[in-house]
Write a protein that holds these residues in place. Structure first.
Motif, PDB file in Angstrom:
ATOM      1  N   LYS A   1     -19.112 -54.126 -38.007  1.00  0.00           N
ATOM      2  CA  LYS A   1     -18.540 -53.798 -39.312  1.00  0.00           C
ATOM      3  C   LYS A   1     -19.286 -54.479 -40.451  1.00  0.00           C
ATOM      4  CE  LYS A   1     -13.953 -52.827 -37.548  1.00  0.00           C
ATOM      5  NZ  LYS A   1     -12.520 -53.022 -37.684  1.00  0.00           N
TER       6      LYS A   1
ATOM      7  N   TYR B   1      -8.199 -62.650 -31.944  1.00  0.00           N
ATOM      8  CA  TYR B   1      -8.184 -61.819 -33.139  1.00  0.00           C
ATOM      9  C   TYR B   1      -8.284 -62.692 -34.384  1.00  0.00           C
ATOM     10  CZ  TYR B   1      -3.168 -62.949 -33.245  1.00  0.00           C
ATOM     11  OH  TYR B   1      -1.965 -63.611 -33.255  1.00  0.00           O
TER      12      TYR B   1
ATOM     13  N   THR C   1      -9.541 -62.369 -38.962  1.00  0.00           N
ATOM     14  CA  THR C   1      -9.854 -61.558 -40.133  1.00  0.00           C
ATOM     15  C   THR C   1     -11.351 -61.639 -40.408  1.00  0.00           C
ATOM     16  OG1 THR C   1      -7.663 -62.056 -41.027  1.00  0.00           O
ATOM     17  CG2 THR C   1      -9.299 -61.156 -42.556  1.00  0.00           C
TER      18      THR C   1
ATOM     19  N   ALA D   1     -19.711 -57.902 -40.876  1.00  0.00           N
ATOM     20  CA  ALA D   1     -19.049 -59.130 -41.321  1.00  0.00           C
ATOM     21  C   ALA D   1     -20.000 -60.323 -41.360  1.00  0.00           C
ATOM     22  CB  ALA D   1     -17.869 -59.445 -40.413  1.00  0.00           C
TER      23      ALA D   1
ATOM     24  N   GLU E   1     -14.597 -58.345 -48.676  1.00  0.00           N
ATOM     25  CA  GLU E   1     -13.499 -57.510 -48.191  1.00  0.00           C
ATOM     26  C   GLU E   1     -13.070 -58.073 -46.842  1.00  0.00           C
ATOM     27  OE1 GLU E   1     -15.321 -53.667 -48.042  1.00  0.00           O
ATOM     28  OE2 GLU E   1     -15.244 -53.409 -50.212  1.00  0.00           O
ATOM     29  N   SER E   2     -11.872 -57.718 -46.399  1.00  0.00           N
ATOM     30  CA  SER E   2     -11.406 -58.253 -45.117  1.00  0.00           C
ATOM     31  C   SER E   2     -10.793 -57.149 -44.262  1.00  0.00           C
ATOM     32  CB  SER E   2     -10.387 -59.366 -45.347  1.00  0.00           C
ATOM     33  OG  SER E   2      -9.252 -58.871 -46.014  1.00  0.00           O
ATOM     34  N   THR E   3     -10.901 -57.349 -42.955  1.00  0.00           N
ATOM     35  CA  THR E   3     -10.307 -56.424 -42.000  1.00  0.00           C
ATOM     36  C   THR E   3     -10.026 -57.161 -40.693  1.00  0.00           C
ATOM     37  OG1 THR E   3     -10.523 -54.258 -40.953  1.00  0.00           O
ATOM     38  CG2 THR E   3     -12.502 -55.591 -41.045  1.00  0.00           C
ATOM     39  N   LEU E   4      -9.065 -56.664 -39.960  1.00  0.00           N
ATOM     40  CA  LEU E   4      -8.699 -57.267 -38.681  1.00  0.00           C
ATOM     41  C   LEU E   4      -9.729 -56.890 -37.621  1.00  0.00           C
ATOM     42  CD1 LEU E   4      -6.508 -58.771 -36.951  1.00  0.00           C
ATOM     43  CD2 LEU E   4      -5.592 -56.519 -36.450  1.00  0.00           C
ATOM     44  N   VAL E   5     -10.164 -57.879 -36.831  1.00  0.00           N
ATOM     45  CA  VAL E   5     -11.031 -57.629 -35.686  1.00  0.00           C
ATOM     46  C   VAL E   5     -10.420 -58.318 -34.472  1.00  0.00           C
ATOM     47  CG1 VAL E   5     -13.202 -57.269 -36.926  1.00  0.00           C
ATOM     48  CG2 VAL E   5     -12.512 -59.584 -36.326  1.00  0.00           C
TER      49      VAL E   5
END
Length: 165
Positions: free
Chosen positions: A110, A141, A143, A112, A55-59
């Motif tokens: 999170k 920043y 992903t 990652a 899964e991916s999310t912005l950090v």
């Protein structure tokens, strides 16, 4: 004559305390970089195939670092003669590395495994009468790639098997 002495004293104090603060900051940066060494950070726009199921999310991570008095004077002198402004290079290096570390901290929280598509934004803040840098803000920043719950359960089972549990 008194003003020159005050200027030289302030310059010396700026140099001494600025170097001391910078040295301590670099020491903390090195320690934290060692702690996050296994969390990959890459500038590629497309993640490697081994992360295709994640899964991916912005950090992100950002930092504002101020310039000490000595660096301001040294940079002012350098602007008269031209050339590299080495006094600001270490400032930007520390800011970039600190921003990456803060981004890695968020990604680790999170869960990652890696961060791809790393980008930077920089901004100049707090100029003194428009003449000097004042402070610099760096935003890093990217992903974060987070294993799915199934992948985490599989890793735990594999680790337990290896450890003989």
């Amino acid at each position: 004559m008194g003003q020159i002495i005050i200027f030289l004293v302030l310059l010396g104090l700026g140099y001494f305390f600025g170097r001391m603060a910078e040295s301590r900051h670099y020491k903390r940066i090195h320690q934290r970089e060692q702690a996050y060494r296994k969390l990959l950070v890459m500038p590629e726009k497309i993640p490697p195939l081994e992360f295709s199921q994640h899964e991916s999310t912005l950090v992100s991570g950002n930092v504002v670092i101020s310039v000490d008095y000595f660096k301001t004077v040294a940079a002012g002198l350098r602007s008269i003669f031209g050339g590299r402004v080495a006094a600001y290079e270490s400032l930007l290096d520390r800011a970039r590395r600190e921003a990456i570390l803060r981004m890695q901290e968020e990604a680790k929280a999170k869960g990652a495994d890696a961060i791809y598509n790393l980008k930077f934004e920089t901004a100049r803040i707090g100029q003194n009468a428009g003449q000097s840098l004042g402070s610099v803000e760096v935003l890093a920043y990217g992903t974060a790639l987070i294993p799915t719950p199934d992948m985490r359960a599989e890793r735990i089972a594999r680790n337990n098997l290896v450890q003989g549990k």
